[in-house]
Design an enzyme around this catalytic site. Structure first.
Site, PDB file in Angstrom:
ATOM      1  N   ASP A  80       0.853  -1.187   0.000  1.00 59.42           N
ATOM      2  CA  ASP A  80       0.000   0.000   0.000  1.00 59.42           C
ATOM      3  C   ASP A  80       0.885   1.233   0.000  1.00 59.42           C
ATOM      4  O   ASP A  80       2.092   1.165   0.256  1.00 59.42           O
ATOM      5  CB  ASP A  80      -0.906  -0.007   1.243  1.00 59.42           C
ATOM      6  CG  ASP A  80      -2.104   0.928   1.112  1.00 59.42           C
ATOM      7  OD1 ASP A  80      -2.273   1.566   0.058  1.00 59.42           O
ATOM      8  OD2 ASP A  80      -2.874   1.019   2.088  1.00 59.42           O
ATOM      9  N   SER A  83      -0.473   8.795   1.832  1.00 58.64           N
ATOM     10  CA  SER A  83       0.021  10.169   1.819  1.00 58.64           C
ATOM     11  C   SER A  83      -0.416  10.854   3.100  1.00 58.64           C
ATOM     12  O   SER A  83      -1.535  10.622   3.584  1.00 58.64           O
ATOM     13  CB  SER A  83      -0.559  10.895   0.599  1.00 58.64           C
ATOM     14  OG  SER A  83      -0.582  12.286   0.830  1.00 58.64           O
ATOM     15  N   THR A 120      -9.108  10.473  -0.676  1.00 55.33           N
ATOM     16  CA  THR A 120      -9.370   9.550  -1.789  1.00 55.33           C
ATOM     17  C   THR A 120     -10.812   9.024  -1.768  1.00 55.33           C
ATOM     18  O   THR A 120     -11.438   8.869  -2.820  1.00 55.33           O
ATOM     19  CB  THR A 120      -8.365   8.379  -1.707  1.00 55.33           C
ATOM     20  OG1 THR A 120      -7.053   8.937  -1.771  1.00 55.33           O
ATOM     21  CG2 THR A 120      -8.541   7.398  -2.834  1.00 55.33           C
ATOM     22  N   ARG A 168      -9.310  15.332  17.331  1.00 54.69           N
ATOM     23  CA  ARG A 168      -8.119  16.131  16.976  1.00 54.69           C
ATOM     24  C   ARG A 168      -8.434  17.147  15.896  1.00 54.69           C
ATOM     25  O   ARG A 168      -7.974  18.290  15.930  1.00 54.69           O
ATOM     26  CB  ARG A 168      -6.994  15.204  16.489  1.00 54.69           C
ATOM     27  CG  ARG A 168      -6.352  14.398  17.601  1.00 54.69           C
ATOM     28  CD  ARG A 168      -5.437  13.328  17.028  1.00 54.69           C
ATOM     29  NE  ARG A 168      -4.420  13.882  16.180  1.00 54.69           N
ATOM     30  CZ  ARG A 168      -3.980  13.305  15.049  1.00 54.69           C
ATOM     31  NH1 ARG A 168      -4.458  12.139  14.658  1.00 54.69           N
ATOM     32  NH2 ARG A 168      -3.046  13.878  14.326  1.00 54.69           N
ATOM     33  N   LYS A 188      -2.793   1.240   8.905  1.00 59.12           N
ATOM     34  CA  LYS A 188      -2.020   0.466   7.915  1.00 59.12           C
ATOM     35  C   LYS A 188      -1.614  -0.891   8.487  1.00 59.12           C
ATOM     36  O   LYS A 188      -1.627  -1.895   7.777  1.00 59.12           O
ATOM     37  CB  LYS A 188      -0.789   1.264   7.466  1.00 59.12           C
ATOM     38  CG  LYS A 188      -1.152   2.527   6.715  1.00 59.12           C
ATOM     39  CD  LYS A 188      -1.860   2.208   5.413  1.00 59.12           C
ATOM     40  CE  LYS A 188      -2.707   3.338   4.899  1.00 59.12           C
ATOM     41  NZ  LYS A 188      -3.570   2.976   3.770  1.00 59.12           N
TER      42      LYS A 188
HETATM   43  N1  URA Z   1      -3.666  11.263   8.114  1.00 58.38           N
HETATM   44  C1  URA Z   1      -4.084  10.380   9.074  1.00 58.38           C
HETATM   45  O1  URA Z   1      -4.609   9.318   8.784  1.00 58.38           O
HETATM   46  N2  URA Z   1      -3.902  10.735  10.352  1.00 58.38           N
HETATM   47  C2  URA Z   1      -3.332  11.911  10.733  1.00 58.38           C
HETATM   48  O2  URA Z   1      -3.213  12.156  11.919  1.00 58.38           O
HETATM   49  C3  URA Z   1      -2.916  12.823   9.728  1.00 58.38           C
HETATM   50  C4  URA Z   1      -3.073  12.467   8.404  1.00 58.38           C
END
Ligand code: URA
Length: 439
Positions: A80, A83, A120, A168, A188
């Site tokens: 995979d 980004s 995406t 967050r 992941k």
């Molecule tokens: N992408 C994510 O999946 N998590 C983050 O904290 C920032 C970007």
């Protein structure tokens, strides 16, 4: 264990132990930590940081908060790419089928847009009928038969990240190295990958605005992933301008189709980055001995139409139209108002406030102001010019696609304000696309 004592310890800058981190992650999932407590710990970590051991413990706990996939009997490597988030970054749409066409298996669990960055999953939902939430059996079957399926995060995969991330996002605690590391890698690792290529975006359109932050983030992701047994390579790449010519959901899908089919010349930075990340994936998966031969293989899969064919099959299998690649205009909704953004003066496009360009898409309705907002898939920018381009006064900097004239007027002014034009004869040096490689 008292929640407020865990928050206090981090507030005082102490390292949290595994039991304290596990308590927090359990509390995220079972609701025993209140929203205020989750936000307070997030801010304490943001301000005080976390050591590597804490980041590993947080990543592990979040990964194990839900289902963990494994692909023990696949005939090829499970790979995979991820980004860290950018503007106009449609690489996943092209790269996943391209790597599948070269022998990789890509179970891509992608995200939605966040802040000024696109996602995406939102882009794929611009395709009528495409489901980003198939049941697990269908996902498994598609990855096995086509080598690729791009879907959204499922409710049972790293559910702790889902809740923490939403908090967050609205408490200004996204840009933290340990928190981004744990967020990305928990998902992941839960996807059961054997190799990961990370694209750590760096610049004024990325969460990592500075080179130092980008390097720290890339190093953290590579160390934590490798420590957890996931072979990972990270490229730190420039995000001081829109990637490619399109930004916005349907417009980026159209751009990806043009890229895969080769119907229009491939924009050079998009092409270079797709090949660079793809080459890392093929080498990680043992599908090529080195990046040079991997690049040859990737280019051949584009030229033969094999990558486009995988994309088309994936779209159809997930409910989209069978002839999307032949007739994108019949399916991808177009905005009713399309207007040029005239360059206010002649000269060279020398800088772009890329985050502001991303926010233009949000204001047009193509991104969310609140969780749960419905997106206008039609809107965005096309024909965005690249840094270094020399323009005549009044020549388009981009085309705005808007729902109405008033929204187009606002977007035109915002895009003009985000672009700097200097004298064409002033010294100019293009920034490199790949700033560093790690892993
Ligand atoms: N992408 C994510 O999946 N998590 C983050 O904290 C920032 C970007």
């Amino acid at each position: 264990m008292l929640v407020q004592e865990i928050i206090r310890a981090k507030r005082e800058g102490q390292a949290l132990g595994v039991a304290q981190i596990d308590h927090f992650v359990r509390g995220l999932v079972d609701g025993s930590w209140s929203e205020g407590q989750v936000a307070a710990l997030g801010m304490a970590v943001f301000l005080r940081g976390m050591g590597r051991d804490e980041a590993v413990a947080l990543t592990r706990a979040m990964m194990n908060s839900g289902r963990v996939l494994s692909w023990p009997d696949m005939p090829g490597p499970v790979l995979d790419k991820h980004s860290s988030g950018g503007v106009g970054d449609k690489i996943s749409l092209m790269l996943a089928p391209l790597v599948a066409a070269c022998g990789g298996y890509v179970p891509m669990i992608a995200g939605r847009g966040l802040g000024h960055t696109g996602g995406t999953v939102d882009k794929l939902e611009a395709i009528p009928g495409y489901t980003t939430a198939p049941d697990f059996g269908d996902f498994d079957r598609l990855v096995r038969s086509l080598g690729v399926a791009i879907i959204g995060q499922t409710a049972d995969l790293a559910p702790a990240d889902r809740r923490f991330y939403a908090t967050r996002d609205v408490t200004a605690t996204v840009e933290s190295v340990p928190l981004i590391t744990a967020s990305i890698l928990s998902k992941k690792l839960a996807a059961g990958l054997q190799g990961l290529a990370m694209d750590v975006k760096c610049g004024n359109g990325a969460f990592a605005a500075t080179r130092e932050f980008g390097e720290e983030l890339a190093r953290s992701i590579v160390d934590v992933a490798t420590g957890a047994g996931l072979r990972t390579r990270a490229l730190i790449t420039d995000m001081n301008q829109v990637l490619g010519h399109e930004v916005g959901n349907a417009l980026e899908v159209r751009g990806a189709i043009e890229y895969l089919t080769g119907r229009k010349p491939r924009e050079s930075r998009t092409h270079a980055l797709t090949l660079a990340l793809g080459a890392e994936m093929l080498v990680l998966g043992g599908l090529a001995p080195d990046t040079a031969s991997a690049t040859v293989k990737l280019q051949a899969a584009l030229d033969s139409g094999a990558a486009a064919e995988r994309f088309a099959k994936m779209v159809t299998a997930l409910g989209g139209p069978a002839d999307l690649l032949e007739k994108p205009d019949a399916y991808l909704a177009a905005a009713p108002v399309i207007r040029a953004v005239p360059a206010p003066r002649a000269g060279r496009l020398s800088a772009m406030k890329t985050r502001d360009v991303g926010l233009v898409i949000v204001e047009l309705g193509g991104g969310r102001r609140l969780p749960g907002d419905t997106l206008d898939m039609r809107v965005g920018l096309s024909e965005v010019r690249q840094l270094g381009d020399v323009l005549a006064a009044g020549e388009p900097l981009a085309m705005v696609h808007a729902a109405d004239e008033a929204a187009a007027d606002r977007a035109i002014a915002q895009v003009q304000a985000a672009m700097s034009i200097e004298d064409a004869d002033a010294a100019w040096r293009a920034a490199p696309l790949v700033l560093a490689e790690l892993g």
